[in-house]
Scaffold this motif. Structure first.
Motif, PDB file in Angstrom:
ATOM      1  N   ALA A  13     -11.423   5.576 -11.439  1.00  0.00           N
ATOM      2  CA  ALA A  13     -12.057   5.336 -10.139  1.00  0.00           C
ATOM      3  C   ALA A  13     -11.057   4.836  -9.107  1.00  0.00           C
ATOM      4  CB  ALA A  13     -13.198   4.330 -10.290  1.00  0.00           C
ATOM      5  N   ASP A  14      -9.942   4.281  -9.563  1.00  0.00           N
ATOM      6  CA  ASP A  14      -8.879   3.789  -8.680  1.00  0.00           C
ATOM      7  C   ASP A  14      -7.702   4.760  -8.616  1.00  0.00           C
ATOM      8  OD1 ASP A  14     -10.040   0.941  -8.353  1.00  0.00           O
ATOM      9  OD2 ASP A  14      -9.908   1.201 -10.529  1.00  0.00           O
ATOM     10  N   ASN A  15      -7.905   5.968  -9.142  1.00  0.00           N
ATOM     11  CA  ASN A  15      -6.861   7.014  -9.185  1.00  0.00           C
ATOM     12  C   ASN A  15      -5.706   6.672 -10.121  1.00  0.00           C
ATOM     13  OD1 ASN A  15      -8.138   8.785  -7.302  1.00  0.00           O
ATOM     14  ND2 ASN A  15      -7.416   7.491  -5.622  1.00  0.00           N
ATOM     15  N   ILE A  16      -5.965   5.795 -11.079  1.00  0.00           N
ATOM     16  CA  ILE A  16      -4.956   5.508 -12.101  1.00  0.00           C
ATOM     17  C   ILE A  16      -4.870   6.713 -13.036  1.00  0.00           C
ATOM     18  CG2 ILE A  16      -4.276   3.986 -13.982  1.00  0.00           C
ATOM     19  CD1 ILE A  16      -4.146   2.659 -11.257  1.00  0.00           C
ATOM     20  N   GLN A  17      -3.635   7.131 -13.367  1.00  0.00           N
ATOM     21  CA  GLN A  17      -3.424   8.280 -14.229  1.00  0.00           C
ATOM     22  C   GLN A  17      -2.448   7.935 -15.355  1.00  0.00           C
ATOM     23  OE1 GLN A  17      -2.461  11.998 -12.207  1.00  0.00           O
ATOM     24  NE2 GLN A  17      -3.283  11.192 -10.303  1.00  0.00           N
ATOM     25  N   VAL A  18      -2.599   8.649 -16.466  1.00  0.00           N
ATOM     26  CA  VAL A  18      -1.674   8.510 -17.574  1.00  0.00           C
ATOM     27  C   VAL A  18      -0.267   8.891 -17.104  1.00  0.00           C
ATOM     28  CG1 VAL A  18      -1.023   9.415 -19.837  1.00  0.00           C
ATOM     29  CG2 VAL A  18      -3.428   8.954 -19.317  1.00  0.00           C
ATOM     30  N   GLY A  19       0.724   8.071 -17.421  1.00  0.00           N
ATOM     31  CA  GLY A  19       2.110   8.331 -17.033  1.00  0.00           C
ATOM     32  C   GLY A  19       2.576   7.547 -15.828  1.00  0.00           C
ATOM     33  N   GLN A  20       1.679   6.843 -15.158  1.00  0.00           N
ATOM     34  CA  GLN A  20       2.080   6.016 -14.018  1.00  0.00           C
ATOM     35  C   GLN A  20       2.642   4.684 -14.511  1.00  0.00           C
ATOM     36  OE1 GLN A  20      -1.533   5.700 -11.732  1.00  0.00           O
ATOM     37  NE2 GLN A  20      -1.193   7.647 -10.670  1.00  0.00           N
ATOM     38  N   GLN A  21       3.539   4.099 -13.712  1.00  0.00           N
ATOM     39  CA  GLN A  21       4.137   2.809 -14.042  1.00  0.00           C
ATOM     40  C   GLN A  21       3.808   1.793 -12.948  1.00  0.00           C
ATOM     41  OE1 GLN A  21       8.297   3.125 -15.820  1.00  0.00           O
ATOM     42  NE2 GLN A  21       8.162   5.072 -14.731  1.00  0.00           N
ATOM     43  N   TYR A  22       3.585   0.549 -13.370  1.00  0.00           N
ATOM     44  CA  TYR A  22       3.280  -0.521 -12.423  1.00  0.00           C
ATOM     45  C   TYR A  22       4.049  -1.785 -12.803  1.00  0.00           C
ATOM     46  CZ  TYR A  22      -0.352   2.550 -10.717  1.00  0.00           C
ATOM     47  OH  TYR A  22      -1.011   3.633 -10.187  1.00  0.00           O
ATOM     48  N   SER A  23       4.245  -2.642 -11.799  1.00  0.00           N
ATOM     49  CA  SER A  23       5.011  -3.880 -11.995  1.00  0.00           C
ATOM     50  C   SER A  23       4.078  -5.055 -12.254  1.00  0.00           C
ATOM     51  CB  SER A  23       5.857  -4.174 -10.747  1.00  0.00           C
ATOM     52  OG  SER A  23       6.786  -3.149 -10.505  1.00  0.00           O
ATOM     53  N   ILE A  24       4.475  -5.911 -13.177  1.00  0.00           N
ATOM     54  CA  ILE A  24       3.753  -7.154 -13.439  1.00  0.00           C
ATOM     55  C   ILE A  24       4.445  -8.249 -12.635  1.00  0.00           C
ATOM     56  CG2 ILE A  24       2.982  -8.760 -15.214  1.00  0.00           C
ATOM     57  CD1 ILE A  24       3.477  -6.455 -17.245  1.00  0.00           C
ATOM     58  N   TYR A  25       3.663  -9.022 -11.904  1.00  0.00           N
ATOM     59  CA  TYR A  25       4.291 -10.004 -11.015  1.00  0.00           C
ATOM     60  C   TYR A  25       3.592 -11.355 -11.118  1.00  0.00           C
ATOM     61  CZ  TYR A  25       0.414  -9.623  -7.646  1.00  0.00           C
ATOM     62  OH  TYR A  25      -0.822  -9.661  -7.038  1.00  0.00           O
ATOM     63  N   SER A  26       4.263 -12.368 -10.600  1.00  0.00           N
ATOM     64  CA  SER A  26       3.687 -13.709 -10.533  1.00  0.00           C
ATOM     65  C   SER A  26       3.862 -14.246  -9.127  1.00  0.00           C
ATOM     66  CB  SER A  26       4.357 -14.644 -11.549  1.00  0.00           C
ATOM     67  OG  SER A  26       5.747 -14.744 -11.290  1.00  0.00           O
ATOM     68  N   LYS A  27       2.893 -15.030  -8.707  1.00  0.00           N
ATOM     69  CA  LYS A  27       2.977 -15.668  -7.400  1.00  0.00           C
ATOM     70  C   LYS A  27       3.723 -16.983  -7.547  1.00  0.00           C
ATOM     71  CE  LYS A  27      -1.262 -13.636  -5.552  1.00  0.00           C
ATOM     72  NZ  LYS A  27      -2.606 -13.913  -4.975  1.00  0.00           N
ATOM     73  N   GLN A  28       4.710 -17.166  -6.704  1.00  0.00           N
ATOM     74  CA  GLN A  28       5.486 -18.400  -6.778  1.00  0.00           C
ATOM     75  C   GLN A  28       4.702 -19.569  -6.168  1.00  0.00           C
ATOM     76  OE1 GLN A  28       9.875 -17.974  -6.237  1.00  0.00           O
ATOM     77  NE2 GLN A  28       9.278 -16.138  -5.113  1.00  0.00           N
ATOM     78  N   LYS A  29       5.017 -20.746  -6.654  1.00  0.00           N
ATOM     79  CA  LYS A  29       4.324 -21.932  -6.170  1.00  0.00           C
ATOM     80  C   LYS A  29       4.633 -22.174  -4.701  1.00  0.00           C
ATOM     81  CE  LYS A  29       4.394 -24.180 -10.687  1.00  0.00           C
ATOM     82  NZ  LYS A  29       4.860 -25.364 -11.454  1.00  0.00           N
ATOM     83  N   THR A  30       3.666 -22.737  -4.022  1.00  0.00           N
ATOM     84  CA  THR A  30       3.889 -23.090  -2.624  1.00  0.00           C
ATOM     85  C   THR A  30       4.829 -24.279  -2.553  1.00  0.00           C
ATOM     86  OG1 THR A  30       1.925 -24.489  -2.655  1.00  0.00           O
ATOM     87  CG2 THR A  30       1.651 -22.228  -1.874  1.00  0.00           C
TER      88      THR A  30
END
Length: 357
Positions: free
Chosen positions: A288-305
């Motif tokens: 439903a979000d157009n995610i497809q097999v074979g796509q790559q995404y980054s895992i990230y973290s929000k830095q503290k204020t």
């Protein structure tokens, strides 16, 4: 890198054929081993050289020695052939991958630049791909859950734990089971699981389908079928369920990621902390979000204020990428992914986004 062979060289090859066969036997074995491993790969095309491929996949042709070193099956960097599979290597801190292929000899300190070879007109260039030999054991989260075609109610020998080669007795379930559970048909053994410990997780997220193995029906009786366990990925027990087996390719072509995606990792497939490379996990985005097999995404973290000059005002620092994953399977609202890199422990609830170039 001229690959043309003159007549004298050809005669020499025939004379040395017995020696070549004995020498290349080990190389062939290495290729089989390499191709069975999880990782990024590329199929060599006509005109490819390690110099060019290093430049293309790692933005520098001068890194070809490292690429060659990572592919033991290539004994001579001058001799690579279309159709060969080579392993690629990810650049540090990047979503790109490096590929090791046809390389200049080690003795050559400064190889002359080679003009890139363009694909023939009308010919599609070969794309890099990710190999995951264990694709048949990749589970998923689906809402509503799969309707099982049967359940195991007994095992020959009345064993507690069922393994490869065992004969199991299956009770058909549902109207379609009579047409699905026929001799020669294969079925995936699975178990329902809650995706998280949250009370309403099956309603809000879906039902996890935990893949256990593969069976093949050998005989059909009036009120049951007999099947043989072909593969046992995890422990199979009485009461585990069956669904039709759908063969999936272990070669996954890499595809462009969807811009603007921002989501969350639900949990690892085994409900453990995601400790790093090649761990399977579920995310809260799907077809439903157009995610497809074979796509790559980054895992990230929000830095503290951080506070400025001990004043009340604060400023949010930019998020930092610390990992990446590749999509292996998609459902309507969820997907199954494999962690391909991580610089620290990944926990459920971590955020992911479209890679930033």
């Amino acid at each position: 890198m001229n690959r043309r062979i003159n007549s004298t060289a050809l005669i020499s090859v025939f004379l040395l054929l017995p020696l070549l066969l004995s020498a290349t036997g080990t190389a062939a074995d290495k290729i089989d081993v390499v191709e069975s491993e999880t990782g990024f790969y590329y199929t060599i095309q006509k005109g490819d050289t390690l110099w060019d491929l290093s430049n293309h996949f790692n933005d520098s042709p001068w890194l070809w020695p490292e690429l060659w070193e990572g592919n033991d099956q290539i004994t001579n960097p001058h001799w690579i052939f279309p159709g060969e599979r080579i392993r690629l290597y990810r650049k540090s801190g990047s979503q790109a991958v490096v590929k090791s292929e046809d390389i200049q000899p080690v003795a050559v300190i400064q190889p002359a630049p080679v003009t890139p070879v363009k694909p023939a007109e009308g010919k599609k260039a070969s794309a890099p791909f990710f190999v995951y030999p264990s694709i048949d054991r990749v589970g998923f989260i689906r809402k509503p859950p799969v309707t099982p075609s049967g359940s195991i109610f007994e095992v020959e020998g009345r064993k507690v734990l069922i393994s490869e080669g065992d004969r199991v007795y299956v009770r058909p379930q549902g109207d379609a089971a009579q047409n699905e559970l026929i001799p020669g048909s294969r079925h995936t053994v699975f178990r329902y699981m809650k995706p998280t410990d949250e009370r309403d997780s099956t309603e809000t997220i879906g039902t996890q389908h935990y893949i256990l193995g593969i069976v093949e029906v050998t005989k059909k009786e009036p009120d049951m079928v007999i099947a043989k366990v072909l593969k046992s990925f995890r422990t199979i027990r009485v009461d585990d369920l069956l669904m039709p087996y759908n063969q999936r390719s272990s070669d996954i072509e890499l595809k462009p990621s969807i811009p603007g995606i921002d989501g969350q990792i639900i949990i690892s497939e085994d409900h453990l902390k995601l400790t790093g490379d090649y761990t399977l996990a579920f995310i809260d985005k799907g077809r439903a979000d157009n995610i497809q097999v074979g796509q790559q995404y980054s895992i990230y973290s929000k830095q503290k204020t951080v506070m400025e000059n001990n004043e009340i005002s604060s400023k949010s620092l930019p998020p930092v990428d610390f990992g990446a994953f590749l999509v292996l399977h998609t459902e309507q609202t969820t997907s199954t992914v494999i962690i391909t890199s991580a610089s620290k422990v990944i926990s459920p609830g971590e955020r992911f986004r479209t890679p930033i170039n």
